[in-house]
Design a protein around this motif. Structure first.
Motif, PDB file in Angstrom:
ATOM      1  N   ASP A  58      53.100  30.478  44.365  1.00 46.97           N
ATOM      2  CA  ASP A  58      53.593  32.353  43.956  1.00 46.97           C
ATOM      3  C   ASP A  58      53.104  32.825  42.198  1.00 46.97           C
ATOM      4  O   ASP A  58      52.547  31.997  41.630  1.00 46.97           O
ATOM      5  CB  ASP A  58      55.447  31.801  42.950  1.00 46.97           C
ATOM      6  CG  ASP A  58      55.603  33.024  43.020  1.00 46.97           C
ATOM      7  OD1 ASP A  58      54.751  34.270  42.614  1.00 46.97           O
ATOM      8  OD2 ASP A  58      57.211  33.169  42.207  1.00 46.97           O
ATOM      9  N   ASP A 117      52.736  35.214  40.548  1.00 46.61           N
ATOM     10  CA  ASP A 117      53.337  35.389  39.753  1.00 46.61           C
ATOM     11  C   ASP A 117      53.929  33.726  38.613  1.00 46.61           C
ATOM     12  O   ASP A 117      54.168  34.111  37.296  1.00 46.61           O
ATOM     13  CB  ASP A 117      54.993  35.876  39.373  1.00 46.61           C
ATOM     14  CG  ASP A 117      54.787  37.327  39.692  1.00 46.61           C
ATOM     15  OD1 ASP A 117      53.815  38.126  39.934  1.00 46.61           O
ATOM     16  OD2 ASP A 117      55.423  38.143  40.703  1.00 46.61           O
ATOM     17  N   GLU A 118      54.448  33.015  38.696  1.00 40.43           N
ATOM     18  CA  GLU A 118      54.400  32.079  38.878  1.00 40.43           C
ATOM     19  C   GLU A 118      53.409  31.373  37.920  1.00 40.43           C
ATOM     20  O   GLU A 118      53.055  30.430  36.851  1.00 40.43           O
ATOM     21  CB  GLU A 118      55.104  31.042  39.264  1.00 40.43           C
ATOM     22  CG  GLU A 118      55.702  29.864  38.798  1.00 40.43           C
ATOM     23  CD  GLU A 118      56.688  28.832  39.934  1.00 40.43           C
ATOM     24  OE1 GLU A 118      56.776  27.569  39.476  1.00 40.43           O
ATOM     25  OE2 GLU A 118      56.854  28.683  41.034  1.00 40.43           O
ATOM     26  N   VAL A 177      50.334  41.772  32.961  1.00 42.79           N
ATOM     27  CA  VAL A 177      51.562  41.234  34.057  1.00 42.79           C
ATOM     28  C   VAL A 177      51.929  39.891  33.596  1.00 42.79           C
ATOM     29  O   VAL A 177      53.193  39.418  33.611  1.00 42.79           O
ATOM     30  CB  VAL A 177      50.801  41.047  36.018  1.00 42.79           C
ATOM     31  CG1 VAL A 177      50.079  41.428  36.729  1.00 42.79           C
ATOM     32  CG2 VAL A 177      49.560  39.819  34.819  1.00 42.79           C
ATOM     33  N   ASN A 178      51.558  39.756  32.885  1.00 46.00           N
ATOM     34  CA  ASN A 178      52.628  37.702  31.531  1.00 46.00           C
ATOM     35  C   ASN A 178      51.168  38.204  30.559  1.00 46.00           C
ATOM     36  O   ASN A 178      50.112  38.460  30.598  1.00 46.00           O
ATOM     37  CB  ASN A 178      52.117  37.346  32.385  1.00 46.00           C
ATOM     38  CG  ASN A 178      53.398  36.485  32.290  1.00 46.00           C
ATOM     39  OD1 ASN A 178      53.144  35.857  30.853  1.00 46.00           O
ATOM     40  ND2 ASN A 178      54.013  35.576  32.678  1.00 46.00           N
TER      41      ASN A 178
END
Length: 554
Positions: A237, A239-240, A273-274
Motif C-alpha cells: 500500500d 500510503d502505508e 502526502v505524509n
C-alpha cells in the motif's frame, strides 16, 4: 605511580606533582642522615675519648623536627634546614673533635655542598661552598694560632691548606652544579615530553572515541536503511509505505521533522502526502503543496534531480520558511527518482546546524531511492492487480513468470537448476539473512522479499571469511532494492503478457465478426484462445441438451 607508606605520608600536603620529587629526595636524605647520626652517637657512647655523642644526639633531634616540617608542607624551610644542620655538625666536628683540619672530618664539607646543590640549586650550592671554605679557613687559623684552645699539631698546619681546600670545594661545587643542571634540564625535557605525550594520547583517545562514535552512527544508519528497505519491500500500500518510512526516519535518526511530497498529475505541484508531528498534521489538513521548480528546496530537488542541503537554514536563499517549524536549523531535500522519472521528494529537518554530512546524505539518498522504487512498485502493483483481477475474472487464470536460477561462477553466468533454487528456498525459513559456516566455507543466504512474500533467494559463498554484521546489513539492504526491482519487472512482464493476450483476443474477435460461418467462428475462437492463453486444449460445443453446459480449458 606506586608509592610506599612513607612516600604517601610525606606527600599528603603537596598537591602539586612538581614538588613530589624534591619532597621524596629530601625525606630520604633526612632519614638516612638521622639513622647515621643515631648510629654514630651510639658507637660514640662506648668510646670514652669521643666528644660527638651529645652533638649527634642534638643533630638527630633537629633532623626529626626537619622531617616533621617537611611533612607539614614547609618545604622551603626544610630545604634550608637540612644543609645547615649538616654544615653545623661538620664544622663542630672539625673544630672540636678533629685533630687539625687535615683530619677525615673535613670530608663532611663536600657532603654539605652536595646536599645544598640537590636541595637548593646552584645558588644554594655556591652559598654553602663559600661558607664551607670560610669555615675551613677559620678553623685552620684558630687551630694554628691557638686562638680558642691549645693545639698540639698547630705547627703542622699551613695557610696553603685553606687555599687548596677552597679550590677543591669550588671544583666539587662546579661539578655538582653542572651535573644537577644537566639532570634538571633532562628532567624538564622529560616533563615537557611527558606533557606532550599525554596531550597526544588524550588527542588520540579523543579521535578514537570520535571514530568509534562515527562507526556506531554509520552502523546504526546502515541498520536503519536495511529496516526501511524491509518495510518498503514488505508493504504493497503506497500510503502505508510512506507513513512507515517517514516515521522511521524521525524515530531512528532523531530528526526534528520528516515529510514526503509526491508530484501530482499536472507535474506542477509537489503535494505533501505524509509528515511527522503536529506540524505535519496541520500542513496535511491545509493540503500543503510546493511548486516544482519554485523557491523551495523540495521544488528545487525535484527539478534538478539532486539533493538540496541547507546547513544554515536562515542563510539559505532558496528555501520555504515554514511557520509551523520554527526550530529548524538545517534541512535536506532528496529527490525520489524511479528510472528517468522524479515522483517526489523526501524532506528532513533538524534542530541542529550542520546536521548533515556526506555520509548522512548518502544514507538518506539510498533510503529515498528504495522508498521511491517501493512507492512506484506499490502503485504499479495495485494497478496491475486491479487489471489482473479483471482479466482473471474473464479467463480464470493467473500469469506468473517461470522460476529461474542463475549462478555467477568464475566470471560466468550459468543457468542453474530448479533443484538448486528449491534448496536455497528451504534454507531461508524466515525473511531474514541466514549465515552458515561449514569447514572453511561461509554461505550467506538472503531472501528477496516483496509484498511480504519471498519471491527469490540470493546465495553468497566465500572461503576463509567471517561476515560482519555491517556487511550482512549492507547485503540485506541491497537485496531489498533487488527485490523491489524484480517485483517491478515481474509486474511489467505480467502487464505485457495481458496486453499480448488482449491483442490476440481482440484480433480473434475482429476475425470472428468478419464471417458468418458457425464452424469458422468456433475454429477461429478456439485457436485464438489457445494461442493467447497458451492452453493445451480448447473444447467448444454447441447444441447441448437443455440444462447441460460444457466448456473446458486446460
Amino acid at each position: 605511580m606506586k608509592m610506599n607508606f612513607f612516600t604517601k605520608w610525606l606527600l599528603n600536603r603537596y598537591p602539586d606533582e612538581n614538588d613530589w620529587s624534591t619532597v621524596r629526595l629530601l625525606g630520604y636524605i633526612i632519614v638516612v642522615s638521622f639513622i647515621a647520626a643515631v648510629g654514630i652517637a651510639i658507637v660514640s657512647i662506648f668510646d670514652p675519648a669521643s666528644q660527638s655523642t651529645i652533638t649527634l644526639a642534638i643533630a638527630s633531634i633537629i633532623l626529626l623536627f626537619t622531617l616533621f616540617f617537611l611533612r607539614a608542607g614547609r618545604l622551603a624551610l626544610a630545604r634550608w634546614l637540612m644543609p645547615l644542620i649538616v654544615f653545623a655538625i661538620v664544622t663542630y666536628e672539625v673544630y672540636a673533635t678533629g685533630e687539625g683540619t687535615k683530619e677525615v672530618q673535613i670530608l663532611g664539607y663536600p657532603i654539605v655542598i652536595l646536599f645544598s646543590t640537590l636541595l637548593l640549586g646552584s645558588r644554594g650550592a655556591w652559598l654553602f661552598t663559600v661558607l664551607s671554605s670560610a669555615s675551613y679557613t677559620g678553623v685552620l687559623f684558630i687551630h694554628k694560632y691557638e686562638i680558642l684552645r691549645p693545639f698540639e699539631n698547630a705547627a703542622n698546619l699551613q695557610p696553603l691548606d685553606a687555599i687548596i681546600a677552597t679550590l677543591i670545594f669550588f671544583v666539587i661545587a662546579y661539578t655538582l652544579v653542572s651535573i644537577v643542571n644537566q639532570l634538571s634540564n633532562s628532567l624538564e625535557r622529560l616533563r615537557v615530553n611527558d606533557a606532550e605525550l599525554r596531550t597526544t594520547i588524550e588527542t588520540l583517545e579523543g579521535i578514537q572515541s570520535n571514530l568509534e562514535n562515527i562507526v556506531q552512527a554509520r552502523t546504526a544508519q546502515i541498520a536503519v536503511s536495511a529496516e526501511v528497505g524491509r518495510v518498503a519491500s514488505s508493504l504493497l500500500d503506497p500510503d502505508e509505505i510512506i507513513a512507515q518510512v517517514v516515521h522511521l526516519i524521525t524515530e531512528r535518526f532523531g530528526y526534528y521533522y520528516a515529510a514526503l511530497f509526491l508530484v501530482d498529475q499536472s507535474g506542477v505541484w509537489a503535494k505533501l502526502v505524509n509528515a511527522t508531528g503536529e506540524a505535519g498534521e496541520a500542513l496535511i489538513e491545509r493540503n500543503h503543496r510546493l511548486q516544482v521548480g519554485g523557491r523551495s528546496m523540495v521544488g528545487s530537488a525535484i527539478t534538478t534531480r539532486q539533493p538540496r542541503i541547507a546547513l544554515d537554514a536562515g542563510a539559505e536563499p532558496v528555501r520555504f520558511d515554514n511557520p509551523y517549524l520554527p526550530k529548524t536549523r538545517s534541512e535536506i531535500a532528496l529527490p525520489l527518482i524511479v528510472g528517468n522519472r522524479v515522483i517526489g521528494a523526501l524532506d528532513v529537518q533538524s534542530v541542529e546546524s550542520n546536521a548533515f554530512d556526506t555520509e548522512d546524505i548518502e544514507v538518506l539518498q539510498n533510503m529515498a531511492n528504495q522508498v521511491a522504487v517501493a512507492i512506484d512498485n506499490a502503485r504499479l502493483y495495485q494497478e496491475s492487480r486491479t487489471r489482473l483481477e479483471e482479466i482473471n475474472r474473464m479467463y480464470r487464470r493467473e500469469v506468473r513468470p517461470p522460476n529461474r536460477s542463475l549462478v555467477f561462477r568464475e566470471g560466468q553466468v550459468l543457468e542453474g537448476t530448479s533443484g538448486e533454487f528449491a534448496h536455497l528456498a528451504t534454507v531461508v525459513t524466515s525473511k531474514s539473512p541466514h549465515v552458515d559456516h561449514y569447514k572453511n566455507q561461509t554461505t550467506v543466504t538472503v531472501p528477496f522479499v516483496s509484498g511480504g512474500q519471498i519471491i527469490g533467494v540470493m546465495s553468497l559463498k566465500s572461503k576463509n571469511r567471517r561476515w560482519s554484521q555491517d556487511e550482512i546489513n549492507l547485503i540485506e539492504s541491497t537485496s531489498n532494492q533487488i527485490a523491489l526491482t524484480l517485483e517491478n519487472a515481474m509486474l511489467v512482464h505480467e502487464s505485457q503478457e495481458r496486453v499480448r493476450q488482449e491483442r490476440f483476443l481482440n484480433e480473434g474477435a475482429a476475425r470472428i465478426r468478419e464471417t458468418f460461418d458457425i464452424e469458422a467462428i468456433l475454429q477461429t475462437a478456439a485457436l485464438d484462445i489457445q494461442r493467447a492463453l497458451n492452453l493445451k486444449e480448447v473444447d467448444l460445443q454447441l447444441g447441448l441438451e437443455p440444462g447441460q453446459t460444457k466448456e473446458n480449458g486446460q
